[in-house]
Scaffold this active site. Sequence first.
Site, short mmCIF file in Angstrom:
data_model
loop_
_atom_site.label_atom_id
_atom_site.label_comp_id
_atom_site.label_asym_id
_atom_site.label_seq_id
_atom_site.Cartn_x
_atom_site.Cartn_y
_atom_site.Cartn_z
CB VAL A 276 -0.95 -0.01 1.22
CG1 VAL A 276 -1.61 1.35 1.40
CG2 VAL A 276 -2.01 -1.08 1.05
CB ALA A 277 3.95 2.12 1.87
CD GLU A 281 -2.74 3.42 -1.38
OE1 GLU A 281 -2.30 2.32 -1.08
OE2 GLU A 281 -2.15 4.49 -1.12
CG ASP A 323 -8.29 23.47 -43.69
OD1 ASP A 323 -7.70 23.23 -44.76
OD2 ASP A 323 -9.45 23.88 -43.63
CG ASP A 601 -13.28 24.09 -41.43
OD1 ASP A 601 -12.53 23.48 -42.21
OD2 ASP A 601 -13.75 25.21 -41.66
CG ASP A 605 -9.44 19.68 -42.41
OD1 ASP A 605 -8.46 19.70 -43.18
OD2 ASP A 605 -10.25 20.61 -42.31
CG ASN A 695 -0.50 6.64 0.71
OD1 ASN A 695 0.40 7.36 1.14
ND2 ASN A 695 -0.30 5.39 0.34
CG ASP A 699 0.47 11.81 0.61
OD1 ASP A 699 1.03 12.63 1.35
OD2 ASP A 699 1.01 10.79 0.17
#
Length: 884
Positions: A276-277, A281, A323, A601, A605, A695, A699
Amino acid sequence: MFETRPAQEVLSELGSGVTGLSESEAARRLAGDGENALKEKEPPTRLQLFLAQLRDPMIYVLLAAAVISVALGEFSDAVIILGVVLLNAVVGMVQEGKAQKALDALKKMTSPTATVRRSGVVKEIPAASLVRGDVVLLDAGRVVPADLRLISTASLKIDESALTGESVPAEKDAAFLADKDAPLGDRHNMAYSSTSVTYGRGEGVVVGTAANTEIGKIAAMLQDEDELTPLQKSLAVLGKLLGVIAVLLCAALFVIALVQGRDVVEMLLTAISLAVAAVPEGLPAVVTIVLAMGVQRMVKVNSIVRRLPAVETLGAVSVVCSDKTGTLTQNKMTVTKIYVDGALRGPESLNAESDRLFLKGFVLCNDAVVSGESRVGDPTELALLDMGAAAGVTRDGLEESCPRVNEQAFDSGRKMMTTVHRSGGETAAYTKGAVDQLLKHCTGIVENGAARPITAQDKEDILSAASAMSKQALRVLAMAVKYGDESAEEEDLQFVGLVGMIDPARPEARDAVESFKQAGITTIMITGDHRDTALAIARELGIADEESQCVTGEELDGMTQQELDEKVLRLRVFARVSPEHKVRIVKAFKANNKIVSMTGDGVNDAPSLKAADIGVAMGITGTDVAKGAADMVLTDDNFATIEKAIEEGRGIYNNIKKTVIFLLGSNLGEVISMFTAIVAGLASPLKAVHILWVNLITDTLPALALGADDKPMGIMKRKPRDPRDSLFAGGGLFLTIFYGVLIAAMTLGAFLYLPVTRLLASGAPVTLAAVDALLTGELLVRAQTFAFTVLAVSQLWHSLGMRDVDTSTFITIRHENKLTLLSFFGGLLLQVCATEIPLFAGVFGTATLAFSEWLGLIVFAMTPLLFHELFVPIRRALHVGERG
């Protein structure tokens, strides 16, 4: 190859005739061939959008961690991990769903009906019901509903700019026979689906419907899967790397457990904590939310982003292929020069009184109609009406007093058009057309209101003025008058003047091109228009300086892809090109490691929009095919908006990069502190729930604040980043490792503080064995609380320095970002709750801390910010890396 064969032969082959098909035969063919409609890709369902967000290596690692947590009974950990995954998927799904709704709102119906002749009867039917062999009637204002081989034409002109990129309507002639390899723009006996009739009338037999039209062929080129963006590639590599690290750490811990004789189940729980570290996450959710915030910023600069990752791709763009017609230019023919009374000047000098004959002739000898917002007719004739209206002379006002009594329509052989008008008892015939043709029929000239015989010098001066206009890529038309003759005979004319017109560049486009130059971005013009016209606009906009920088589609056909790859960096303008050429050009730039944006357009294109790293379509004038192929749609059709979008993209990537470095540095600190303690034979300094909390909360909140930062000043004066550079380029890897090691050292220091001080106080020797012996019961809980608190708070301080690694926090803190302060103090408050509120303390297994302990830990946790302030002058002195 219907364009190479006579119309009667084509009719015979298709089993049709000028009276058209019978209803029964048309119904039979419709049942066999299907409707005349392109098959559209089904829009993704909400479930498909949701599942698409889960296709990410980092998400797979998180899901694996959740499954293992459930297997070991750690349900709270699993719930938290799955909550993060769900949040990431929902945010991405909602944002991409919003983009699709915005595009649906922009979508306009095109060519819903067609006028056909069946069994000799003219009727209106749905365009989707057309079949091969149907005879279709065309007139001004109509959209061509299918590919047609023309069987009769009367001054027919069709705007094919959406297909060929050519701004001037194409003149059509049913009797014309094309060469075998004639490009689309030179097939004068064909009319193509989704182009529009601007002038005259015509009839044609349907030779292609749905997927068998030229548009259908282009649509078939758009089925390739979307390529990953540079950020997606970087995050995919990072996700795989973190997954491998997590697996290796778990394996290493089992080996250590066996060697040290530890409890295997206990070590498995510790291994999950370490896995997990190793995986941040909050990173997938943070990146998604930062991109979503970027999308909202883009909306404010008139850009709809269809796919979230396309936002960051903009920041890496080094080549903008655009264009010409409707993108760099206004897609509106405009008179920019006039020649009257022997002088070449601008149209703004025209006077309704002194130049009345000049204005009157061009306005009356005209079939275009302007009524309010409605504009119907040939763009050339509309430009003449605009010129007259600007000087105060309108067709409506003139025709009331000077009604048309006769005319001779334009045809490609004479290259002239004449209308006769009666006013009172007098008649005047006005003739306009090609200069060289019209001069052959002139015997006089009107100068300063007086008529006189035309001389050889007059003709030389007129041709010289016309040549000067042509060199500026202007389309030149001449006008003459004849009095007292209602026959519309084009002889004994009196020359009046010339006009020069062009589809002008957008005023804001030049500034955008210049800004791109400063940003290290090259602007490339790609158009189906003629070489001279394209080069003139390119010079005006500052895209090209020399003729050698321009090549045509014919020249491209003579090059291999490898030759084009080698030459492409020296080229700036590509004229008279086909859709296939555009794709080759985009691929050539990509072969030179350029991140390519293609802007356009038209239907023509679409393949290159798809082939580019990021395709940008026009929302107003853009075709549905172009919008469907693009990654981004401009709602204001403004080329300059691309500059703003790229600026936003650079700012967003800058934010994502510092967010990733911040999160990974923090997680590296967790991994090092955990692994070092376990290898040393000590108890784990952090629990899995501590790591998840840090986390996801302390974090993630600062990471979101970093993602919401405004773009740095002068970001458009930097060179584009190299797409091959990783997220850790420019000193990023050093920052990640340094701060990871620093945070780990601080976390371990806080964890060991209590047992070490007790040993010192008792006079006992400080050894690992002695420390480990003390780390039990209440002391272990308190030591873990110290480590947990320092880890969380140090990352809050670290986030302040990460706002700009080259600038002091005392400066960046002045830049308004309320989320920065909110995340810092909010994170600090939540961390206090984790230890001081009994309910939370029970969940996290923490001890209550005294005020003096809190104060000491907060001050100690400031260490990353102190190092940041120390690094700022050093980085500036050494010019380490690039900012952002």
